[in-house]
Structures are given as structure tokens and as C-alpha cells.
Motif scaffolding. Structure first.
Motif, mmCIF file in Angstrom:
data_model
loop_
_atom_site.group_PDB
_atom_site.id
_atom_site.type_symbol
_atom_site.label_atom_id
_atom_site.label_comp_id
_atom_site.label_asym_id
_atom_site.label_seq_id
_atom_site.Cartn_x
_atom_site.Cartn_y
_atom_site.Cartn_z
ATOM 1 N N ALA A 197 35.963 71.883 157.274
ATOM 2 C CA ALA A 197 34.803 71.007 157.117
ATOM 3 C C ALA A 197 33.507 71.803 157.045
ATOM 4 N N PHE A 198 33.471 72.939 157.729
ATOM 5 C CA PHE A 198 32.248 73.739 157.726
ATOM 6 C C PHE A 198 31.935 74.254 156.320
ATOM 7 N N PHE A 199 32.950 74.542 155.560
ATOM 8 C CA PHE A 199 32.754 75.153 154.243
ATOM 9 C C PHE A 199 32.578 74.112 153.134
ATOM 10 N N ARG A 200 32.749 72.858 153.484
ATOM 11 C CA ARG A 200 32.654 71.820 152.458
ATOM 12 C C ARG A 200 31.211 71.752 151.924
ATOM 13 N N GLY A 201 31.072 71.743 150.635
ATOM 14 C CA GLY A 201 29.740 71.667 150.025
ATOM 15 C C GLY A 201 28.988 72.979 150.015
ATOM 16 N N LYS A 202 29.675 74.072 150.315
ATOM 17 C CA LYS A 202 29.041 75.397 150.324
ATOM 18 C C LYS A 202 29.663 76.237 149.202
ATOM 19 N N GLY A 214 33.553 79.427 143.238
ATOM 20 C CA GLY A 214 34.532 78.492 143.770
ATOM 21 C C GLY A 214 34.104 77.990 145.134
ATOM 22 N N GLU A 215 35.076 77.658 145.941
ATOM 23 C CA GLU A 215 34.792 77.172 147.290
ATOM 24 C C GLU A 215 35.982 77.486 148.195
ATOM 25 N N HIS A 240 46.310 83.568 155.717
ATOM 26 C CA HIS A 240 44.919 83.166 155.532
ATOM 27 C C HIS A 240 44.820 81.647 155.676
ATOM 28 N N PRO A 241 44.192 81.142 156.724
ATOM 29 C CA PRO A 241 44.059 79.684 156.821
ATOM 30 C C PRO A 241 43.176 79.108 155.728
ATOM 31 N N LEU A 242 42.173 79.865 155.316
ATOM 32 C CA LEU A 242 41.291 79.427 154.238
ATOM 33 C C LEU A 242 41.263 80.485 153.142
#
Length: 265
Positions: free
Chosen positions: A169-174, A232-233, A244-246
């Protein structure tokens, strides 16, 4: 002859190496080896070295020196032979060894073009183990940032943020838009690292930092050490077997030129 060589060997090596350092400085390539904060100091010291050697050559060439040398003509033959003889086997070995090393160093500087560190160095140094800077500050900047802030992030800032959190959620929109070179992730086949080196002092202490890019069969499209721009995102890694979780889900990967300063400082 032997005496002259042993006398001028060191100054000649110093002068040539200093001249090469000055060439790197004025051609803008010294940052491939040394942190920019040391450029001016290194250039000044190299100039002093070259001037000192030239002054020494001029001093030795003065008439008095020549006369002093000429005055020993009558006994020069015996004297030179005494000087030509090495003090011992180990002294001779040390002299020859240091001479070969000096010549090899100069030859490498002259013949090999300046080059950046690459995937071989990445393999020998653990990626993201250091060089991430103030990761808490990067996290806070990302929390309060906007698109302009994210555009200024390099792989180091993003890798530091990943060190702090793996909350999707922290990386959403970044949005992510960074450049680096392709490096293999030996533990995850569907991922490559977009990588840069962080230099604190010189290339000897360079540490690789990078972010995982998810691209199955990436080897068929991109060779290792290719410089690319990735947009990308960060998303949850679709391959649950990888560690790698993300990962970055790329929207585009485009080849790009190596930056003038490929290292991060």
C-alpha cells in the motif's frame, strides 16, 4: 646506465602516473575512479608531482652536475661497475619486481580505456548490503513526496525504501522511473537487478545497490551490463517462490546511454 635507471625510475613512474591522472581530470573521467570531492585535491597533487619531477630533471642537468659527473671520468669505469652491481640477489629481485610492476601499471593506464565497474564486481560484492544512505530519510521523502520527488529518486533511494518497508500500500501511486545497468539476480530467475554503484571514496569501495525488476526470461531481451531506463511501479511479486516480496512491474524498459557519471555519490 644502470645507476641512471635506478635513480630516475621512481620519478619517471610518478611523472607518468601523475600525467595520466591529470588527463583523467581534464577529460572528466576521474570520477570513474575517485569521488568528486577529491578531484581538485588529486589534480593539485598530481600537478605538484609533475612539476617536482621536471624541476629535478632540470636540476640534475645543470652544468655543475654534469661537471661533477665528468670529473669522475677517470675513475668512472670502476665506479660505475661498482654501482651496477646489485647489493644482492634479493635486492636485484626487488628492483626488477618493482620495475615490472611500475611498467605494467603505466601500460594499463595508457592502453586500457577508462571503464566503469560492472556485473563481475556485482557478483563479488553483495548487493544492497551497504551504500543505501539514510534509508529513513528516503522513506520519509517518499511518504511526503509528489511525482517530481519520485522522479528525482535513483535506485539507491528506492532500494533504501524497500529496506524500510515492504507494504504494497505504501508504494501505491508512487511511479518509478530510474536508470541503471542490468545485473543478474542469481537467486531469482524471473528478476534482474537494475543496478548502480555507490562510491564513498574511490572505486575500490564501490558498493552495488539495485532494485528488483520482474521480467520473466529477461536474458532473451537484455544482456547483462546494458544500461536501461525503467518505468513502472512496485507490486507484490507474482512469483511467490522468489525472495523479493515486492518487485517493479515495468511499464517500459528502454535502452539508454551510460550517464556521464555512472556512479552515485
Amino acid at each position: 646506465m644502470w645507476r641512471k635507471f635506478t635513480t630516475w625510475r621512481g620519478p619517471i613512474f610518478i611523472a607518468v602516473i601523475s600525467a595520466m591522472v591529470l588527463w583523467l581530470y581534464f577529460s572528466g573521467q576521474l570520477s570513474l575512479y575517485i569521488h568528486p570531492r577529491y578531484h581538485l585535491f588529486t589534480a593539485v597533487m598530481s600537478m605538484i608531482a609533475v612539476i617536482a619531477v621536471l624541476w629535478g630533471v632540470g636540476y640534475a642537468s645543470q652544468p655543475n652536475a654534469a661537471k661533477a659527473s665528468a670529473s669522475g671520468d677517470g675513475a668512472e669505469h670502476d665506479h660505475d661497475h661498482e654501482d651496477e652491481l646489485p647489493a644482492g640477489r634479493w635486492s636485484m629481485a626487488a628492483l626488477v619486481g618493482s620495475s615490472v610492476l611500475g611498467v605494467a601499471t603505466i601500460a594499463a593506464l595508457v592502453l586500457l580505456p577508462p571503464a566503469t565497474l560492472g556485473s563481475v564486481t556485482v557478483e563479488n560484492r553483495a548487493i544492497n548490503q551497504s551504500g543505501l544512505g539514510d534509508t529513513a530519510a528516503s522513506l520519509e521523502a517518499a511518504r511526503q513526496g509528489d511525482d517530481a520527488s519520485f522522479a528525482a529518486f535513483t535506485v539507491r533511494e528506492w532500494a533504501g525504501i524497500l529496506r524500510q518497508t515492504s507494504d504494497p500500500a505504501f508504494f501505491r501511486g508512487k511511479p518509478v522511473e530510474v536508470i541503471g545497468f542490468v545485473a543478474e539476480d542469481p537467486e531469482n530467475g524471473d528478476v534482474f537487478y537494475l543496478t548502480r554503484f555507490v562510491v564513498s571514496c574511490c572505486s575500490v569501495d564501490a558498493q552495488p545497490v539495485g532494485i528488483p525488476i520482474s521480467l520473466p526470461d529477461w536474458e532473451s531481451e537484455w544482456a547483462a551490463e546494458t544500461w536501461v531506463r525503467v518505468t513502472g511501479e512496485f507490486v507484490v511479486n507474482p512469483n511467490l517462490e522468489e525472495n523479493h516480496p515486492l518487485v517493479v512491474r515495468p511499464q517500459s524498459i528502454e535502452p539508454t546511454e551510460q550517464p556521464r557519471e555512472p556512479y552515485l555519490f
